[in-house]
Design a protein around this motif. Structure first.
Motif, PDB file in Angstrom:
ATOM      1  N   SER A   1       0.829  -1.209   0.000  1.00 58.28           N
ATOM      2  CA  SER A   1       0.000   0.000   0.000  1.00 58.28           C
ATOM      3  C   SER A   1       0.862   1.257   0.000  1.00 58.28           C
TER       4      SER A   1
ATOM      5  N   ALA B   1       0.188   5.269  -0.747  1.00 63.74           N
ATOM      6  CA  ALA B   1       0.416   6.173   0.377  1.00 63.74           C
ATOM      7  C   ALA B   1       1.675   5.707   1.102  1.00 63.74           C
TER       8      ALA B   1
ATOM      9  N   ASN C   1       9.229   2.012   0.070  1.00 58.36           N
ATOM     10  CA  ASN C   1       8.415   2.977  -0.676  1.00 58.36           C
ATOM     11  C   ASN C   1       9.093   3.365  -1.989  1.00 58.36           C
TER      12      ASN C   1
ATOM     13  N   ILE D   1      -6.253   2.359   3.250  1.00 58.27           N
ATOM     14  CA  ILE D   1      -5.966   3.579   2.512  1.00 58.27           C
ATOM     15  C   ILE D   1      -7.287   4.267   2.194  1.00 58.27           C
TER      16      ILE D   1
ATOM     17  N   SER E   1      -8.145   6.862   0.287  1.00 64.78           N
ATOM     18  CA  SER E   1      -8.466   7.401  -1.032  1.00 64.78           C
ATOM     19  C   SER E   1      -9.094   6.306  -1.890  1.00 64.78           C
TER      20      SER E   1
END
Length: 261
Positions: A144, A148, A157, A258, A260
């Motif tokens: 994820s 984000a 990331n 998340i 969004s």
């Protein structure tokens, strides 16, 4: 629903544990002939034998996917045992935790060495055959953090976002060949890797893993960690025949973590 992939072949990278194993089991349950791969050859053999005992088709491939030679050897062995590969599941170990402000040049290099290069090597070996046969599924197990970025996972990331960019570009290039390219993004799935991260967070904050887990569950609308079987089922659908019009997508399997769309 009939997933329409019984008899297909799958190479599932790093599938002797965690999310890779959950996907391998999900595909095997759909009648896919699965190559269980990992550095621990004896463990791969054990898992393949367990799947065979349950009536599924599976083989073990001892594999070190960190080198080009290792990728070549693993793919050749899988093709020898199963035939041409129809489904490629990209997966690998997560890098060490760390803050972005403390990253060094070696950490940035590690992000690409661990999370981009092995996957690119596998795609390069397997994709040409998919395009020639005009059917294929490439699915990457991401994070994820692609959507984000996650705190204290700067290396992950960075590398996973780079992989996502590569795969999204690839998806458009091979769509006419009936090859789909997608990612599946886990949230907090109850695996050893997540337990390791919870222990690391507990040590860093001077608390217990149980407290970290409780706090984590509170941030998830479903109020629980996901089960590996749930993740494997979602991944198997993206590899299915009915999912032939889904490509270039990053599907989240995260219990609403998340916020969004």
């Amino acid at each position: 629903m009939d997933f329409g992939i019984s008899g297909k072949t799958a190479f599932v990278a790093a599938s002797t544990g965690g999310l890779g194993l959950s996907v391998a089991r999900g595909l095997a349950a759909e009648g896919v002939r699965v190559a269980i791969t990992g550095r621990r050859g004896e463990l791969a053999e054990k898992i393949a034998a367990e799947l065979q005992a349950d009536g599924h088709s599976a083989v073990a491939v001892e594999a070190d996917l960190s080198t080009a030679d290792g990728v070549t050897a693993a793919v050749e062995r899988a093709v020898e045992l199963l035939g041409p590969i129809d489904i490629l599941v990209l997966n690998g170990p997560g890098p060490k935790p760390g803050a972005a402000a403390s990253l060094g040049a070696d950490d940035i290099t590690a992000a690409f060495e661990l999370l981009v290069k092995p996957h690119h090597a596998l795609v390069s070996k397997i994709l040409p055959g998919m395009r020639e046969r005009r059917w294929g599924r490439i699915l990457a197990i991401g994070s994820s953090g692609v959507v984000a970025p996650l705190p204290n996972l700067a290396v992950s990331n960075t590398g996973r976002a780079a992989l996502a960019g590569y795969l999204k570009t690839l998806a458009a290039e091979v769509a006419l060949d009936a090859v789909t390219v997608n990612m599946i993004l886990p949230g907090r799935i109850a695996t050893d890797r997540v337990a390791e991260l919870d222990r690391a967070a507990a040590k860093r904050r001077g608390t217990t893993p149980e407290e970290i887990q409780l706090e984590s569950r509170k941030t998830i609308p479903a109020r629980r960690y996901g089960e590996p079987e749930e993740f494997g089922a979602a991944a198997s659908f993206l590899c299915s025949a009915p999912a032939s019009y889904i490509t270039g997508v990053a599907l989240r399997c995260d219990g609403g973590l998340i916020r969004s769309l």
